[in-house]
Design an enzyme around this catalytic site. Structure first.
Site: not given
Length: 325
Positions: A93, A124-126
């Site tokens: 996400i 966690i998408k960064i």
């Protein structure tokens, strides 16, 4: 399967209860989401309408997060057996893309989302911007798995690896009694975008649909050479637009060991069962081929333009969701 993992680049609530289960039985090992995917799901699927009505009165971003978190939790539960049995089975996400240039706010949002979801197999998408490398480091250091996204250049992939690996080293250092604590080591993927290169540069070159593959191969070599199994290259943007290429072109051409490919549903359907592994080109072969197609300055400009455009597209998709809610 030489440690290759195929993920599904799609998420939607009813899909997770039906077609997704069938995909999991056919060697799909993970899933990814992004603001554009959630926009398509939330604005076009009737299953969300009742949920949105029940949440009316809340801030629009809070409504979005409740919907997204619910879907991510459901996906994480479906993928949990793969996570615990094969050390795969991740769902990603993305943080609010509008925070891409703010380290402090990005880190706070990433930790908050991870805590709210409450599932170990969430990445966690960064986005790989200058402000985000510190975020990647801090998340890995704190045991949170990361999907570094919107990578177009070799420089980006290197900086992502350095940040992620530094965080991983700190995590391991701080968790010497790892087995006793029953704490899992975080994993990371570095998401190299492929087809967007070709869609941008095909009109300018005679050799079609090759630059994205060569560029991705170069970044893969850099990551693979580090010999860190907890940080893998992931090939993203692997869908085909139009009918001039097989739908699974960007899967078959990048079928490398110890890599991940997240693909749209039509590409996955076309690819089923075709495990014909490729031998990656060596760097000198890649540079020779690239230099025959396009200049280095044009490639560098394309990398910068694609990153800016990718961030803008995700910001617009995110804003569209909030406006509709």
């Amino acid at each position: 399967m030489k440690n290759f993992s195929l993920w599904c680049d799609f998420i939607e609530n009813s899909f997770l209860d039906n077609e997704f289960l069938n995909l999991l039985s056919h060697e799909i090992n993970g899933a990814t989401s992004n603001p554009a995917i959630f926009k398509n799901a939330i604005l076009n699927s009737p299953i969300y309408k009742d949920k949105i009505l029940k949440l009316k009165g809340k801030k629009t971003k809070d409504i979005y997060e409740e919907l997204a978190i619910s879907d991510i939790q459901k996906a994480a539960d479906k993928l949990a057996p793969l996570f615990y049995q094969k050390n795969d089975g991740f769902i990603s996400i993305e943080i609010d893309p509008r925070l891409h240039d703010n380290t402090t706010l990005s880190l706070g949002e990433a930790k908050r989302l991870y805590s709210a979801i409450g599932k170990e197999n969430v990445m966690i998408k960064i986005p790989a911007t200058k402000a985000s490398y510190e975020v990647m480091y801090e998340l890995m250091k704190n045991g949170i798995s990361v999907n570094a996204t919107l990578i177009f250049s070799l420089e980006q992939s290197q900086k992502c690896f350095e940040a992620l690996n530094a965080g991983l080293v700190e995590f391991r250092k701080n968790n010497i009694a790892l087995k006793e604590q029953n704490t899992r080591t975080p994993q990371a993927v570095i998401s190299i975008f492929v087809s967007r290169f070709d869609r941008l540069l095909n009109p300018k070159t005679k050799e079609q649909n090759r630059i994205g593959i060569l560029n991705a191969n170069l970044a893969y070599n850099n990551i693979y050479s580090k010999n860190e199994p907890n940080i893998r290259a992931l090939f993203a943007s692997t869908g085909v637009k139009g009918d001039n290429l097989p739908k699974d072109y960007y899967i078959k051409e990048l079928l490398f060991e110890n890599s991940v490919n997240t693909a749209p549903l039509d590409a996955i359907e076309a690819f089923k069962g075709k495990m014909d592994f490729k031998k990656p080109l060596m760097n000198f072969e890649i540079y020779t081929a690239l230099n025959q197609i396009i200049s280095q300055s044009e490639r560098e400009k394309a990398c910068n333009d694609l990153l800016s455009d990718g961030i803008e597209q995700f910001c617009i998709a995110f804003e569209d969701i909030l406006k509709a809610l």
